[in-house]
Write an enzyme that holds these catalytic residues in place. Structure first.
Site, PDB file in Angstrom:
ATOM      1  N   GLU A 171       0.878  -1.263  -0.011  1.00  0.00           N
ATOM      2  CA  GLU A 171       0.056   0.027   0.014  1.00  0.00           C
ATOM      3  C   GLU A 171       0.950   1.349  -0.068  1.00  0.00           C
ATOM      4  O   GLU A 171       2.209   1.207  -0.443  1.00  0.00           O
ATOM      5  CB  GLU A 171      -1.094  -0.132   1.104  1.00  0.00           C
ATOM      6  CG  GLU A 171      -0.293  -0.512   2.670  1.00  0.00           C
ATOM      7  CD  GLU A 171       0.212   0.728   3.067  1.00  0.00           C
ATOM      8  OE1 GLU A 171       1.493   0.819   3.093  1.00  0.00           O
ATOM      9  OE2 GLU A 171      -0.385   1.649   3.942  1.00  0.00           O
TER      10      GLU A 171
ATOM     11  N   GLU B  94       0.940   4.036   2.573  1.00  0.00           N
ATOM     12  CA  GLU B  94       1.099   5.009   3.767  1.00  0.00           C
ATOM     13  C   GLU B  94       1.489   4.536   5.059  1.00  0.00           C
ATOM     14  O   GLU B  94       2.106   5.471   5.681  1.00  0.00           O
ATOM     15  CB  GLU B  94      -0.670   5.209   3.967  1.00  0.00           C
ATOM     16  CG  GLU B  94      -1.352   6.341   2.721  1.00  0.00           C
ATOM     17  CD  GLU B  94      -1.846   5.396   1.709  1.00  0.00           C
ATOM     18  OE1 GLU B  94      -2.137   4.084   1.967  1.00  0.00           O
ATOM     19  OE2 GLU B  94      -2.179   5.854   0.532  1.00  0.00           O
TER      20      GLU B  94
ATOM     21  N   SER C  84      -7.310  -5.700  -2.178  1.00  0.00           N
ATOM     22  CA  SER C  84      -8.052  -5.387  -3.339  1.00  0.00           C
ATOM     23  C   SER C  84      -7.714  -5.818  -4.631  1.00  0.00           C
ATOM     24  O   SER C  84      -8.542  -5.836  -5.601  1.00  0.00           O
ATOM     25  CB  SER C  84      -8.498  -3.707  -3.400  1.00  0.00           C
ATOM     26  OG  SER C  84      -7.190  -3.214  -3.543  1.00  0.00           O
ATOM     27  N   ASP C  85      -6.491  -6.016  -4.807  1.00  0.00           N
ATOM     28  CA  ASP C  85      -5.891  -6.576  -6.029  1.00  0.00           C
ATOM     29  C   ASP C  85      -4.820  -7.199  -5.949  1.00  0.00           C
ATOM     30  O   ASP C  85      -4.041  -7.434  -4.927  1.00  0.00           O
ATOM     31  CB  ASP C  85      -5.647  -5.261  -7.045  1.00  0.00           C
ATOM     32  CG  ASP C  85      -4.666  -4.324  -6.325  1.00  0.00           C
ATOM     33  OD1 ASP C  85      -3.712  -4.209  -6.423  1.00  0.00           O
ATOM     34  OD2 ASP C  85      -5.522  -3.528  -5.537  1.00  0.00           O
TER      35      ASP C  85
HETATM   36  N1  HPA Z   1      -0.259  -1.159  -4.343  1.00  0.00           N
HETATM   37  C1  HPA Z   1      -0.071   0.152  -3.763  1.00  0.00           C
HETATM   38  N2  HPA Z   1      -1.333   0.618  -3.203  1.00  0.00           N
HETATM   39  C2  HPA Z   1      -2.548  -0.139  -3.058  1.00  0.00           C
HETATM   40  C3  HPA Z   1      -2.404  -1.107  -4.018  1.00  0.00           C
HETATM   41  C4  HPA Z   1      -1.390  -1.909  -4.515  1.00  0.00           C
HETATM   42  O1  HPA Z   1      -1.690  -2.797  -5.405  1.00  0.00           O
HETATM   43  N3  HPA Z   1      -3.966  -1.429  -3.949  1.00  0.00           N
HETATM   44  C5  HPA Z   1      -4.384  -0.682  -3.141  1.00  0.00           C
HETATM   45  N4  HPA Z   1      -3.625   0.158  -2.736  1.00  0.00           N
END
Ligand code: HPA
Length: 240
Positions: A183, A185, A207-208
Site C-alpha cells: 500500500e 501509507e 483489493s488487487d
Molecule cells: N499497491 C499500492 N497501493 C495499493 C494497491 C497496490 O496494489 N492496492 C490498493 N492500494
C-alpha cells in the site's frame, strides 16, 4: 503554531482515531457506525467526523494517499490534538502469492524504500514497527469476532505498483523480510507515531493481486470486507 491542514477545535478530536485513505469513507464510517456525529474537518475536503461508538468518543478522518499526505495528518493529530492511537484502515495489493484478494492483513511492521524515515526522524531504518499493544488488541478482537486475519510486514510503495513494475526494488528487500501486502501509507504513519511515542497500526484488505487472475471484486464483496475491517478497528481501538 496552529495546524495548517485541519480546522478542528481541540475538544472536537478524540484521542482514538480511525484513518481511512478516502475522506468519503470517513463519512461512510461516521454515518453508519458512530452516533452523535459532528463534522470536525473540511480543509481540502479531507473530511473528518467525531462521534461515539458504544459510548466511546472516536474521530474518523481521511488521510489521503501516500506517505506525505498521511504523515501531515498524523503529525497534526498527534501534535496539535493530543491523539493517542491511530488505526489506518485501507486497501492494498497482494505482495506475496500466499496473500489472497479479500484477505485482511494487520501490518505489524512496515517496510519501504522511502527516504521519509530519514527526512522526518533521521533514521535510515527501512523497517519500522507498529504499536505492539494495538496489534495485540486487534489480534485478540479478530479471534473474538471470528474475523480471519493475517499478520506481517506491509510494503509501503511510493509509486502505485499496479501501474509500474517495481521488481528492481523488490529484489533489494532482504530474503528474511517477506512483505504480504503493498500500500502507500503505513511506513509514514508508523514513523510519525514512533517519533512522538504514540500508538499507530494499520489494517488493510486486499483489493488487487498480480498473482491471481480474474479477481475483480463485486461491490458487495468490497463492502463486506470493508465492514469487517471497520468493526475490527472500532472494537479494537476502544479496548483498554
Ligand atoms: N499497491 C499500492 N497501493 C495499493 C494497491 C497496490 O496494489 N492496492 C490498493 N492500494
Amino acid at each position: 503554531m496552529k495546524p495548517i491542514h485541519m480546522n478542528s477545535n481541540k475538544e472536537d478530536i478524540a484521542p482514538l482515531v480511525l484513518l481511512p485513505g478516502d475522506p468519503l469513507r470517513a463519512k461512510y464510517i461516521a454515518e453508519n457506525y458512530l452516533e452523535d456525529i459532528k463534522l470536525i474537518n473540511d480543509v481540502r475536503n479531507m473530511l473528518g467526523y467525531t462521534g461515539y461508538y458504544k459510548g466511546n468518543k472516536i474521530t474518523v478522518m481521511g488521510s489521503g494517499m501516500g506517505i506525505p499526505s498521511v504523515a501531515i495528518y498524523a503529525h497534526e493529530l498527534y501534535h496539535f490534538y493530543d491523539v493517542k492511537k491511530i488505526i489506518r484502515i485501507g486497501t492494498a495489493g497482494a505482495f506475496a502469492p500466499e496473500t489472497k484478494v479479500k484477505d485482511i492483513i494487520l501490518g505489524t511492521k512496515a517496510c519501504s524504500h522511502s527516504n521519509f524515515g530519514y527526512a522526518y526522524r533521521k533514521t535510515n531504518d527501512p523497517i519500522v514497527d507498529s504499536s505492539e499493544d494495538l496489534n495485540n488488541k486487534i489480534i485478540e478482537t479478530a479471534q473474538e469476532l471470528n474475523i480471519p486475519i493475517k499478520t506481517g510486514v506491509i510494503y509501503t510503495a511510493e509509486v502505485f505498483d499496479v501501474y509500474k513494475n517495481i521488481d528492481h526494488l523488490k529484489q533489494t528487500i532482504p530474503d528474511n523480510i517477506k512483505p504480504l501486502a503493498s500500500e502507500m501509507e503505513a511506513f509514514g504513519l508508523y514513523n510519525v507515531a514512533l517519533d512522538d511515542n504514540k500508538e499507530a497500526t494499520c489494517i488493510v484488505s486486499i483489493s488487487d493481486s498480480l498473482f491471481e487472475e480474474n479477481v475483480d471484486l463485486t461491490s458487495e464483496e468490497r463492502q463486506t470486507s470493508l465492514n469487517e475491517m471497520i468493526i475490527l478497528a472500532l472494537e479494537s481501538i476502544i479496548k483498554n
